[in-house]
Design a protein around this motif. Structure first.
Motif, PDB file in Angstrom:
ATOM      1  N   GLN A  67     -13.551  -7.417  -6.434  1.00  0.00           N
ATOM      2  CA  GLN A  67     -13.847  -7.737  -7.831  1.00  0.00           C
ATOM      3  C   GLN A  67     -12.952  -8.853  -8.370  1.00  0.00           C
ATOM      4  OE1 GLN A  67     -16.545  -6.461  -9.262  1.00  0.00           O
ATOM      5  NE2 GLN A  67     -16.828  -5.455  -7.291  1.00  0.00           N
ATOM      6  N   ARG A  68     -12.073  -9.353  -7.521  1.00  0.00           N
ATOM      7  CA  ARG A  68     -11.124 -10.421  -7.874  1.00  0.00           C
ATOM      8  C   ARG A  68     -10.174 -10.022  -9.001  1.00  0.00           C
ATOM      9  NH1 ARG A  68     -15.136 -15.586  -7.429  1.00  0.00           N
ATOM     10  NH2 ARG A  68     -15.400 -15.469  -5.178  1.00  0.00           N
ATOM     11  N   LEU A  69      -9.787  -8.743  -8.995  1.00  0.00           N
ATOM     12  CA  LEU A  69      -8.838  -8.269  -9.987  1.00  0.00           C
ATOM     13  C   LEU A  69      -7.410  -8.275  -9.454  1.00  0.00           C
ATOM     14  CD1 LEU A  69     -10.828  -5.297 -11.520  1.00  0.00           C
ATOM     15  CD2 LEU A  69     -10.738  -7.683 -12.251  1.00  0.00           C
ATOM     16  N   ILE A  70      -7.276  -8.262  -8.137  1.00  0.00           N
ATOM     17  CA  ILE A  70      -5.958  -8.323  -7.504  1.00  0.00           C
ATOM     18  C   ILE A  70      -5.989  -9.332  -6.368  1.00  0.00           C
ATOM     19  CG2 ILE A  70      -5.319  -5.952  -8.092  1.00  0.00           C
ATOM     20  CD1 ILE A  70      -5.946  -5.225  -5.127  1.00  0.00           C
ATOM     21  N   LYS A  71      -4.809  -9.739  -5.965  1.00  0.00           N
ATOM     22  CA  LYS A  71      -4.643 -10.630  -4.816  1.00  0.00           C
ATOM     23  C   LYS A  71      -3.516 -10.067  -3.969  1.00  0.00           C
ATOM     24  CE  LYS A  71      -1.511 -13.543  -7.452  1.00  0.00           C
ATOM     25  NZ  LYS A  71      -1.260 -14.849  -8.023  1.00  0.00           N
ATOM     26  N   TYR A  72      -3.329 -10.622  -2.812  1.00  0.00           N
ATOM     27  CA  TYR A  72      -2.239 -10.157  -1.958  1.00  0.00           C
ATOM     28  C   TYR A  72      -1.557 -11.334  -1.292  1.00  0.00           C
ATOM     29  CZ  TYR A  72      -5.330 -10.848   2.048  1.00  0.00           C
ATOM     30  OH  TYR A  72      -6.165 -11.399   2.987  1.00  0.00           O
ATOM     31  N   ARG A  73      -0.349 -11.068  -0.854  1.00  0.00           N
ATOM     32  CA  ARG A  73       0.388 -12.010  -0.013  1.00  0.00           C
ATOM     33  C   ARG A  73       0.929 -11.208   1.159  1.00  0.00           C
ATOM     34  NH1 ARG A  73       5.901 -11.724  -0.055  1.00  0.00           N
ATOM     35  NH2 ARG A  73       6.752 -10.404  -1.694  1.00  0.00           N
ATOM     36  N   ARG A  74       1.048 -11.877   2.270  1.00  0.00           N
ATOM     37  CA  ARG A  74       1.532 -11.204   3.464  1.00  0.00           C
ATOM     38  C   ARG A  74       2.960 -11.625   3.745  1.00  0.00           C
ATOM     39  NH1 ARG A  74      -1.295 -11.340   9.429  1.00  0.00           N
ATOM     40  NH2 ARG A  74       0.321 -10.116  10.457  1.00  0.00           N
ATOM     41  N   HIS A  75       3.802 -10.650   4.021  1.00  0.00           N
ATOM     42  CA  HIS A  75       5.175 -10.913   4.457  1.00  0.00           C
ATOM     43  C   HIS A  75       5.382 -10.124   5.745  1.00  0.00           C
ATOM     44  CE1 HIS A  75       9.402 -11.913   4.271  1.00  0.00           C
ATOM     45  NE2 HIS A  75       9.696 -10.627   4.446  1.00  0.00           N
ATOM     46  N   VAL A 130       0.837  -1.201   0.000  1.00  0.00           N
ATOM     47  CA  VAL A 130       0.000   0.000   0.000  1.00  0.00           C
ATOM     48  C   VAL A 130       0.871   1.250   0.000  1.00  0.00           C
ATOM     49  CG1 VAL A 130      -1.710   1.318   1.305  1.00  0.00           C
ATOM     50  CG2 VAL A 130      -1.911  -1.154   1.158  1.00  0.00           C
ATOM     51  N   ASN A 131       1.889   1.260   0.857  1.00  0.00           N
ATOM     52  CA  ASN A 131       2.766   2.430   0.943  1.00  0.00           C
ATOM     53  C   ASN A 131       3.504   2.685  -0.368  1.00  0.00           C
ATOM     54  OD1 ASN A 131       2.055   2.935   3.585  1.00  0.00           O
ATOM     55  ND2 ASN A 131       3.773   1.792   4.441  1.00  0.00           N
ATOM     56  N   GLU A 132       3.966   1.627  -1.014  1.00  0.00           N
ATOM     57  CA  GLU A 132       4.664   1.792  -2.294  1.00  0.00           C
ATOM     58  C   GLU A 132       3.731   2.349  -3.359  1.00  0.00           C
ATOM     59  OE1 GLU A 132       7.993  -1.780  -2.040  1.00  0.00           O
ATOM     60  OE2 GLU A 132       5.958  -2.273  -2.696  1.00  0.00           O
ATOM     61  N   ILE A 133       2.496   1.873  -3.373  1.00  0.00           N
ATOM     62  CA  ILE A 133       1.519   2.374  -4.345  1.00  0.00           C
ATOM     63  C   ILE A 133       1.244   3.850  -4.080  1.00  0.00           C
ATOM     64  CG2 ILE A 133      -0.870   2.212  -5.163  1.00  0.00           C
ATOM     65  CD1 ILE A 133      -0.686  -0.833  -4.446  1.00  0.00           C
ATOM     66  N   ALA A 134       0.994   4.186  -2.810  1.00  0.00           N
ATOM     67  CA  ALA A 134       0.690   5.571  -2.446  1.00  0.00           C
ATOM     68  C   ALA A 134       1.839   6.497  -2.837  1.00  0.00           C
ATOM     69  CB  ALA A 134       0.399   5.668  -0.951  1.00  0.00           C
ATOM     70  N   GLU A 135       3.051   6.077  -2.534  1.00  0.00           N
ATOM     71  CA  GLU A 135       4.220   6.897  -2.848  1.00  0.00           C
ATOM     72  C   GLU A 135       4.424   7.024  -4.357  1.00  0.00           C
ATOM     73  OE1 GLU A 135       8.957   6.511  -2.139  1.00  0.00           O
ATOM     74  OE2 GLU A 135       7.709   6.255  -0.355  1.00  0.00           O
ATOM     75  N   SER A 136       4.326   5.914  -5.069  1.00  0.00           N
ATOM     76  CA  SER A 136       4.544   5.926  -6.524  1.00  0.00           C
ATOM     77  C   SER A 136       3.535   6.785  -7.260  1.00  0.00           C
ATOM     78  CB  SER A 136       4.471   4.504  -7.089  1.00  0.00           C
ATOM     79  OG  SER A 136       5.555   3.738  -6.665  1.00  0.00           O
ATOM     80  N   LEU A 137       2.284   6.775  -6.784  1.00  0.00           N
ATOM     81  CA  LEU A 137       1.222   7.466  -7.504  1.00  0.00           C
ATOM     82  C   LEU A 137       0.838   8.805  -6.873  1.00  0.00           C
ATOM     83  CD1 LEU A 137      -1.068   4.415  -8.342  1.00  0.00           C
ATOM     84  CD2 LEU A 137       0.745   5.437  -9.731  1.00  0.00           C
ATOM     85  N   TYR A 171       1.418  -6.294   3.465  1.00  0.00           N
ATOM     86  CA  TYR A 171       0.690  -6.973   2.400  1.00  0.00           C
ATOM     87  C   TYR A 171       1.193  -6.445   1.056  1.00  0.00           C
ATOM     88  CZ  TYR A 171      -2.580  -8.613   5.929  1.00  0.00           C
ATOM     89  OH  TYR A 171      -3.137  -9.220   7.025  1.00  0.00           O
ATOM     90  N   TYR A 172       1.464  -7.375   0.145  1.00  0.00           N
ATOM     91  CA  TYR A 172       1.929  -7.033  -1.196  1.00  0.00           C
ATOM     92  C   TYR A 172       0.857  -7.452  -2.202  1.00  0.00           C
ATOM     93  CZ  TYR A 172       6.435  -6.222   0.939  1.00  0.00           C
ATOM     94  OH  TYR A 172       7.451  -5.720   1.729  1.00  0.00           O
ATOM     95  N   TYR A 173       0.523  -6.536  -3.089  1.00  0.00           N
ATOM     96  CA  TYR A 173      -0.563  -6.737  -4.037  1.00  0.00           C
ATOM     97  C   TYR A 173      -0.030  -7.003  -5.439  1.00  0.00           C
ATOM     98  CZ  TYR A 173      -3.429  -5.083  -0.260  1.00  0.00           C
ATOM     99  OH  TYR A 173      -4.041  -4.963   0.961  1.00  0.00           O
TER     100      TYR A 173
END
Length: 103
Positions: free
Chosen positions: A68-76, A44-51, A80-82
């Protein structure tokens, strides 16, 4: 594709899902997020910063895209990474972007 049978292939469930996909792609912020995720998995932070968006805005849009099942995530650990759930939508998005550049 046999054009004589095209209506038979379009069942109500398929029509609803197709409409929902186009609705998800009808928002500029969601398009920007999806386009970014097409090229790299992001938090989320990377997306916010990039955009240049607020984290709350990104989180809200990610929740919608996940529903909408257009994205998924994994937790590390605690992050969470999308990434894309299905590349069909990303090919559709890319075609729309190329069409916009062409016209």
């Amino acid at each position: 594709m046999d054009m004589n049978n095209h209506n038979q292939d379009l069942k109500e469930d398929t029509l609803v899902k197709t409409t929902q996909t186009f609705k998800a792609l009808s928002d500029q912020t969601r398009i920007r997020i999806l386009h970014l995720l097409f090229y790299k998995e992001c938090s989320v932070n990377e997306i916010a910063e990039s955009l240049g968006l607020q984290q709350s805005t990104v989180s809200h849009q990610l929740r919608y895209l996940k529903q909408q099942r257009l994205i998924k995530y994994r937790r590390h650990k605690t992050t969470y990474y999308y990434s894309p759930e299905d590349h069909h939508v990303f090919h559709l998005l890319n075609q729309a972007i190329e069409h916009a550049k062409h016209t």
